[in-house]
Design a protein around this motif. Structure first.
Motif, PDB file in Angstrom:
ATOM      1  N   ARG A 217      43.376 -30.329  42.797  1.00  0.00           N
ATOM      2  CA  ARG A 217      42.189 -30.505  42.475  1.00  0.00           C
ATOM      3  C   ARG A 217      41.474 -31.112  43.672  1.00  0.00           C
ATOM      4  NH1 ARG A 217      43.220 -33.747  38.827  1.00  0.00           N
ATOM      5  NH2 ARG A 217      43.042 -32.674  37.051  1.00  0.00           N
ATOM      6  N   GLU A 218      42.014 -32.096  44.225  1.00  0.00           N
ATOM      7  CA  GLU A 218      41.296 -32.578  45.284  1.00  0.00           C
ATOM      8  C   GLU A 218      41.034 -31.624  46.483  1.00  0.00           C
ATOM      9  OE1 GLU A 218      41.868 -36.460  48.497  1.00  0.00           O
ATOM     10  OE2 GLU A 218      43.411 -36.304  46.838  1.00  0.00           O
ATOM     11  N   ALA A 219      41.766 -30.874  46.923  1.00  0.00           N
ATOM     12  CA  ALA A 219      41.458 -29.874  47.955  1.00  0.00           C
ATOM     13  C   ALA A 219      40.486 -28.855  47.465  1.00  0.00           C
ATOM     14  CB  ALA A 219      43.012 -29.125  48.355  1.00  0.00           C
ATOM     15  N   VAL A 220      40.609 -28.370  46.443  1.00  0.00           N
ATOM     16  CA  VAL A 220      39.654 -27.300  45.955  1.00  0.00           C
ATOM     17  C   VAL A 220      38.180 -27.984  45.983  1.00  0.00           C
ATOM     18  CG1 VAL A 220      39.050 -25.546  44.233  1.00  0.00           C
ATOM     19  CG2 VAL A 220      41.425 -25.773  45.101  1.00  0.00           C
ATOM     20  N   GLN A 221      38.234 -29.041  45.028  1.00  0.00           N
ATOM     21  CA  GLN A 221      36.828 -29.625  44.835  1.00  0.00           C
ATOM     22  C   GLN A 221      36.152 -30.002  46.140  1.00  0.00           C
ATOM     23  OE1 GLN A 221      37.155 -32.798  42.059  1.00  0.00           O
ATOM     24  NE2 GLN A 221      37.384 -31.337  40.304  1.00  0.00           N
ATOM     25  N   ALA A 222      36.942 -30.577  47.072  1.00  0.00           N
ATOM     26  CA  ALA A 222      36.508 -31.104  48.256  1.00  0.00           C
ATOM     27  C   ALA A 222      35.792 -29.804  49.154  1.00  0.00           C
ATOM     28  CB  ALA A 222      37.306 -31.787  49.330  1.00  0.00           C
ATOM     29  N   TRP A 223      36.569 -28.624  48.876  1.00  0.00           N
ATOM     30  CA  TRP A 223      35.710 -27.419  49.526  1.00  0.00           C
ATOM     31  C   TRP A 223      34.707 -26.859  48.694  1.00  0.00           C
ATOM     32  CZ3 TRP A 223      35.616 -22.207  47.521  1.00  0.00           C
ATOM     33  CH2 TRP A 223      35.597 -21.243  48.468  1.00  0.00           C
ATOM     34  N   LEU A 224      34.685 -26.991  47.549  1.00  0.00           N
ATOM     35  CA  LEU A 224      33.548 -26.416  46.519  1.00  0.00           C
ATOM     36  C   LEU A 224      32.356 -27.344  46.926  1.00  0.00           C
ATOM     37  CD1 LEU A 224      35.224 -26.024  43.105  1.00  0.00           C
ATOM     38  CD2 LEU A 224      34.211 -24.382  44.451  1.00  0.00           C
ATOM     39  N   LYS A 225      32.584 -28.722  47.147  1.00  0.00           N
ATOM     40  CA  LYS A 225      31.408 -29.379  47.388  1.00  0.00           C
ATOM     41  C   LYS A 225      30.613 -29.160  48.672  1.00  0.00           C
ATOM     42  CE  LYS A 225      32.947 -33.405  44.454  1.00  0.00           C
ATOM     43  NZ  LYS A 225      33.451 -34.740  44.479  1.00  0.00           N
ATOM     44  N   ARG A 226      31.534 -28.867  49.588  1.00  0.00           N
ATOM     45  CA  ARG A 226      30.983 -28.383  51.176  1.00  0.00           C
ATOM     46  C   ARG A 226      30.311 -27.342  50.885  1.00  0.00           C
ATOM     47  NH1 ARG A 226      36.296 -30.007  52.794  1.00  0.00           N
ATOM     48  NH2 ARG A 226      37.050 -27.814  53.000  1.00  0.00           N
ATOM     49  N   ARG A 227      30.812 -26.244  50.056  1.00  0.00           N
ATOM     50  CA  ARG A 227      30.045 -24.971  49.912  1.00  0.00           C
ATOM     51  C   ARG A 227      28.897 -25.283  49.147  1.00  0.00           C
ATOM     52  NH1 ARG A 227      31.972 -19.702  51.351  1.00  0.00           N
ATOM     53  NH2 ARG A 227      33.943 -20.051  52.978  1.00  0.00           N
ATOM     54  N   ALA A 228      28.759 -26.171  48.365  1.00  0.00           N
ATOM     55  CA  ALA A 228      27.670 -26.295  47.352  1.00  0.00           C
ATOM     56  C   ALA A 228      26.493 -26.938  48.243  1.00  0.00           C
ATOM     57  CB  ALA A 228      28.200 -27.324  46.165  1.00  0.00           C
ATOM     58  N   ARG A 229      27.042 -28.082  48.840  1.00  0.00           N
ATOM     59  CA  ARG A 229      25.864 -28.685  49.866  1.00  0.00           C
ATOM     60  C   ARG A 229      25.343 -27.608  50.726  1.00  0.00           C
ATOM     61  NH1 ARG A 229      23.519 -32.900  51.018  1.00  0.00           N
ATOM     62  NH2 ARG A 229      24.466 -34.234  49.741  1.00  0.00           N
ATOM     63  N   ALA A 230      25.988 -26.632  51.258  1.00  0.00           N
ATOM     64  CA  ALA A 230      25.410 -25.742  52.295  1.00  0.00           C
ATOM     65  C   ALA A 230      24.582 -24.863  51.574  1.00  0.00           C
ATOM     66  CB  ALA A 230      26.665 -25.119  52.955  1.00  0.00           C
ATOM     67  N   LEU A 231      24.875 -24.370  50.492  1.00  0.00           N
ATOM     68  CA  LEU A 231      24.252 -23.134  49.687  1.00  0.00           C
ATOM     69  C   LEU A 231      22.960 -23.898  49.173  1.00  0.00           C
ATOM     70  CD1 LEU A 231      23.579 -20.597  48.447  1.00  0.00           C
ATOM     71  CD2 LEU A 231      25.254 -21.309  46.760  1.00  0.00           C
ATOM     72  N   PHE A 232      23.089 -25.184  48.704  1.00  0.00           N
ATOM     73  CA  PHE A 232      22.174 -26.012  47.943  1.00  0.00           C
ATOM     74  C   PHE A 232      20.896 -26.234  49.239  1.00  0.00           C
ATOM     75  CE2 PHE A 232      24.720 -27.680  44.517  1.00  0.00           C
ATOM     76  CZ  PHE A 232      24.992 -26.438  43.987  1.00  0.00           C
ATOM     77  N   GLU A 233      21.269 -26.622  50.244  1.00  0.00           N
ATOM     78  CA  GLU A 233      20.389 -27.081  51.239  1.00  0.00           C
ATOM     79  C   GLU A 233      19.583 -25.591  51.781  1.00  0.00           C
ATOM     80  OE1 GLU A 233      22.824 -28.598  54.594  1.00  0.00           O
ATOM     81  OE2 GLU A 233      22.407 -30.708  53.548  1.00  0.00           O
ATOM     82  N   LEU A 234      20.036 -24.730  51.599  1.00  0.00           N
ATOM     83  CA  LEU A 234      19.465 -23.312  52.182  1.00  0.00           C
ATOM     84  C   LEU A 234      18.560 -22.969  51.057  1.00  0.00           C
ATOM     85  CD1 LEU A 234      22.569 -21.027  53.727  1.00  0.00           C
ATOM     86  CD2 LEU A 234      20.411 -22.238  54.996  1.00  0.00           C
ATOM     87  N   ARG A 235      18.879 -22.902  49.862  1.00  0.00           N
ATOM     88  CA  ARG A 235      18.075 -22.691  48.698  1.00  0.00           C
ATOM     89  C   ARG A 235      16.854 -23.805  48.553  1.00  0.00           C
ATOM     90  NH1 ARG A 235      17.758 -18.082  49.181  1.00  0.00           N
ATOM     91  NH2 ARG A 235      17.014 -17.715  47.112  1.00  0.00           N
ATOM     92  N   CYS A 236      17.205 -24.947  48.775  1.00  0.00           N
ATOM     93  CA  CYS A 236      16.122 -25.844  48.480  1.00  0.00           C
ATOM     94  C   CYS A 236      15.157 -25.756  49.673  1.00  0.00           C
ATOM     95  CB  CYS A 236      16.705 -27.365  48.813  1.00  0.00           C
ATOM     96  SG  CYS A 236      17.420 -27.838  47.181  1.00  0.00           S
ATOM     97  N   ALA A 237      15.494 -25.413  50.814  1.00  0.00           N
ATOM     98  CA  ALA A 237      14.692 -25.216  51.912  1.00  0.00           C
ATOM     99  C   ALA A 237      13.568 -24.082  51.701  1.00  0.00           C
ATOM    100  CB  ALA A 237      15.319 -25.003  53.397  1.00  0.00           C
ATOM    101  N   TYR A 238      14.442 -22.793  51.113  1.00  0.00           N
ATOM    102  CA  TYR A 238      13.512 -21.558  50.681  1.00  0.00           C
ATOM    103  C   TYR A 238      12.590 -21.974  49.712  1.00  0.00           C
ATOM    104  CZ  TYR A 238      12.466 -17.188  48.868  1.00  0.00           C
ATOM    105  OH  TYR A 238      11.847 -15.950  48.349  1.00  0.00           O
ATOM    106  N   PHE A 239      12.924 -22.836  48.709  1.00  0.00           N
ATOM    107  CA  PHE A 239      12.036 -22.943  47.571  1.00  0.00           C
ATOM    108  C   PHE A 239      10.980 -23.794  47.962  1.00  0.00           C
ATOM    109  CE2 PHE A 239      15.297 -20.426  44.921  1.00  0.00           C
ATOM    110  CZ  PHE A 239      14.531 -19.481  44.560  1.00  0.00           C
ATOM    111  N   ALA A 240      11.277 -24.679  48.591  1.00  0.00           N
ATOM    112  CA  ALA A 240      10.203 -25.909  48.802  1.00  0.00           C
ATOM    113  C   ALA A 240       9.225 -25.399  49.749  1.00  0.00           C
ATOM    114  CB  ALA A 240      10.871 -27.004  49.720  1.00  0.00           C
TER     115      ALA A 240
END
Length: 276
Positions: free
Chosen positions: A165-188
């Motif tokens: 769980r720790e390994a997968v969630q750490a990876w998921l959070k990194r992926r989430a932050r990277a994607l969210f930053e891109l989509r936030c920049a686009y929609f902002a």
């Protein structure tokens, strides 16, 4: 007494998490067994074709409150109100109660289906597609094989659930932050607003939030869902930087960048916070 009961019903709080405006009556749903567990229930009443157990709490209050939660129906009533009047109120609101019980049972089913087993060979959703976890990879870290829909982890096959769980969630959070930053920049940019900060949230009941100072919080577990759902939540929160409400003007702002937002909104309503 009947007039008083009518007033109590008018004041009743009929909502899953708070007050709700009742719409036109819907057909009485069928609450097929098994029902929701209700360990605190002391009473039972037939509502339509169903027998429903409920918890009754007497309190210093002026109205009858009905709450349907994960453990079933809870009723709060004034200390002075006769039991027969409480039961009459339950019968009058039976359609609403049974509908909410059905919704809660369906939500419990979705939560159970979304629960992830942290072991070799288990699967989870990532951006709306299923990935299979594979432990024992030679390469260090976590590697995604999109073509084979595999997530390789450099962990022993017999690693504990906590380690996986720790390994997968750490990876998921990194992926989430990277994607969210891109989509936030686009929609902002599309909305003409300025986001001052982005933080990941682990909230159990909210997918996102926005503050007047431009800060945005997004639930990292959105990474499990399709890009369309993620875009809807991002656009929704950024639209609040122009309209800090849910008025028609707010939804017009959302529609200006996501004309078909209602489809993603409906899909999100069917989703549950991933049980991890």
């Amino acid at each position: 007494m009947r007039k008083r009961l009518a007033q109590l019903l008018q004041d009743a709080q009929l909502s899953l998490f708070g007050p709700e405006v009742l719409s036109a009556p819907a057909p009485t749903p069928v609450l097929a067994a098994p029902q929701l567990p209700n360990p605190r229930a002391q009473r039972e009443l037939r509502l339509g074709e169903q027998r429903v157990a409920y918890e009754l709490k007497r309190a210093r209050r002026r109205s009858i409150g009905f709450v349907v939660g994960s453990e079933g129906l809870r009723v709060s009533a004034p200390r002075w109100l006769p039991q027969e009047d409480i039961e009459r109120a339950l019968v009058q609101k039976s359609d609403w109660i049974l509908r909410k019980l059905v919704e809660q049972r369906e939500r419990a089913r979705r939560v159970a289906a979304a629960r992830i087993e942290w072991r070799d060979g288990a699967s989870m959703n990532y951006l709306g597609t299923r990935l299979t976890l594979r432990l024992g990879a030679a390469q260090a870290g976590v590697t995604l094989d999109e073509e084979a829909q595999l997530l390789h982890l450099h962990l022993p096959v017999l690693s504990s659930e906590d380690e996986v769980r720790e390994a997968v969630q750490a990876w998921l959070k990194r992926r989430a932050r990277a994607l969210f930053e891109l989509r936030c920049a686009y929609f902002a940019a599309a909305l003409g607003v300025q986001m001052t900060s982005l933080r990941l949230s682990s909230a159990q009941t909210r997918w996102g939030s926005a503050s007047a100072d431009g800060s945005i919080r997004l639930n990292w577990r959105l990474i499990h869902f399709s890009p369309a759902i993620i875009d809807y939540v991002v656009a929704h929160e950024l639209a609040h930087l122009r309209e800090m409400n849910h008025s028609p003007r707010f939804w017009a702002v959302v529609a200006s960048v996501l004309p078909d937002y209602e489809r993603a909104r409906a899909q999100l309503r069917e989703e549950s916070i991933i049980a991890e």
